[in-house]
Design a protein around this motif. Structure first.
Motif, PDB file in Angstrom:
ATOM      1  N   ASP A  15       0.837  -1.196   0.000  1.00  0.00           N
ATOM      2  CA  ASP A  15       0.000   0.000   0.000  1.00  0.00           C
ATOM      3  C   ASP A  15       0.875   1.250   0.000  1.00  0.00           C
ATOM      4  N   GLY A  40      -0.585  -4.655   2.501  1.00  0.00           N
ATOM      5  CA  GLY A  40      -2.034  -4.638   2.389  1.00  0.00           C
ATOM      6  C   GLY A  40      -2.498  -5.686   1.394  1.00  0.00           C
ATOM      7  N   ASN A  45      -4.773  -8.698   4.361  1.00  0.00           N
ATOM      8  CA  ASN A  45      -5.377  -8.007   5.506  1.00  0.00           C
ATOM      9  C   ASN A  45      -6.299  -8.935   6.290  1.00  0.00           C
ATOM     10  N   THR A 234      -9.496   2.734   6.096  1.00  0.00           N
ATOM     11  CA  THR A 234      -8.862   1.732   5.256  1.00  0.00           C
ATOM     12  C   THR A 234      -8.662   0.428   6.031  1.00  0.00           C
ATOM     13  N   GLY A 235      -9.104  -0.683   5.471  1.00  0.00           N
ATOM     14  CA  GLY A 235      -8.888  -1.977   6.098  1.00  0.00           C
ATOM     15  C   GLY A 235      -9.915  -2.376   7.124  1.00  0.00           C
ATOM     16  N   ALA A 272      -3.804  -0.324   6.313  1.00  0.00           N
ATOM     17  CA  ALA A 272      -4.786  -1.324   5.927  1.00  0.00           C
ATOM     18  C   ALA A 272      -4.747  -2.547   6.834  1.00  0.00           C
ATOM     19  N   ALA A 273      -3.554  -2.945   7.288  1.00  0.00           N
ATOM     20  CA  ALA A 273      -3.437  -4.115   8.163  1.00  0.00           C
ATOM     21  C   ALA A 273      -3.584  -3.666   9.614  1.00  0.00           C
TER      22      ALA A 273
END
Length: 288
Positions: A15, A40, A45, A234-235, A272-273
């Motif tokens: 990402d 990501g 994820n 995000t995520g 994201a993670a």
């Protein structure tokens, strides 16, 4: 109770994240105030989220032969995910270019890279699917690979959870193998009521309003998330899906509540993670 064995067949990306006061309009250039890189991809994820939620997770996917590949592999292993079957292909790894504004909203462009090479599961991949309690997939890999994985799971008694994102028409041979669909409101509308009705369990995420579950026999559940201060959305959906998969064996109501809490907590941190641990979910549910 032993930890559930989950095999994730999915994408893995690097990402590239910019932070901006607001998202730009088409054709507009604005100045951002931050940039970062991090692992990501919806598959990776969700694998990390499931591992943090207490599952035993194996990941099936592909990276390229570029500088991102070792970092992506290390991130999976560092999160407790078995990455022994992660393939390496010629060319670039997948990337996602993400812009996040000051309210936490985002826009994302994904370039598949090595993920596009996952056209079919290998014999080793199929063995990992058959040995799992649950297969978790998304639609950032070629549809033929996702379908083949789901068919093998069905043939071997492995529960199939599909997060059909990005949304696309689902072929009959895939739909008939899916036990649980995890969709957001937009994806649910794009797939249509007739498609959703063909799946035993449909979980619909509602953002800050939580999620609903429609199960067999008229089962209807709803869960609301704990109140949080949003930093980056995000995520969050991936944290929800991975946690739901890891907790599915605990029953629908428990799984839905824990997934809602995980999705909410994921918005409190950047990247994201960003899925929380099982202990963090416990604490959030205790405060609710």
């Amino acid at each position: 109770m032993s930890a559930p064995r989950i095999t994730v067949l999915g994408s893995i990306n690097m990402d590239l994240v910019t932070t901006t006061p607001r998202l730009p309009a088409p054709g507009e250039t604005i100045l951002g105030h931050g940039f970062s890189t991090g692992p990501g991809g919806k598959g990776a994820n969700q694998a990390v989220a499931a591992a943090r939620a207490g599952a035993e997770v194996r990941f099936l996917g592909a990276v390229g032969d570029d500088a991102f590949a070792p970092e992506l592999r290390t991130a999976l292993v560092g999160a407790g995910v078995d990455a022994d079957l992660l393939r390496e292909t010629e060319g670039p790894s997948g990337v996602a270019v993400i812009s996040v504004d000051d309210s936490g909203e985002n826009s994302i462009v994904v370039v598949s890279g090595a993920n596009a090479a996952m056209r079919a599961p290998t014999a080793a991949d199929l063995g990992a699917i058959a040995a799992a309690d649950l297969l978790l997939s998304q639609l950032e890999l070629p549809l033929a690979s996702v379908t083949a994985g789901a068919r093998h799971a069905r043939a071997n008694g492995t529960t199939v959870i599909l997060n059909p994102s990005p949304a696309a028409p689902l072929p009959d041979e895939l739909l008939e193998c899916v036990d649980v669909l995890v969709v957001n409101e937009t994806e649910a509308a794009q797939l249509g009521a007739s498609t959703l009705a063909r799946v035993p369990d449909v979980v619909t995420t509602l953002g800050a309003r939580g999620a609903t579950l429609r199960g067999p026999g008229g089962v209807e559940l709803r869960s609301e998330p704990p109140a949080v201060e949003v930093v980056d959305t995000t995520g969050a959906g991936d944290a929800f899906a991975g946690t739901l998969a890891a907790c599915w064996h605990l029953g629908r109501e428990v799984a839905l509540a824990r997934a809602c809490a995980a999705g909410a907590l994921a918005t409190t941190r950047a990247g994201a993670a960003s899925a929380p641990t099982s202990a963090e979910v416990d604490a959030a549910l205790g405060r609710r």
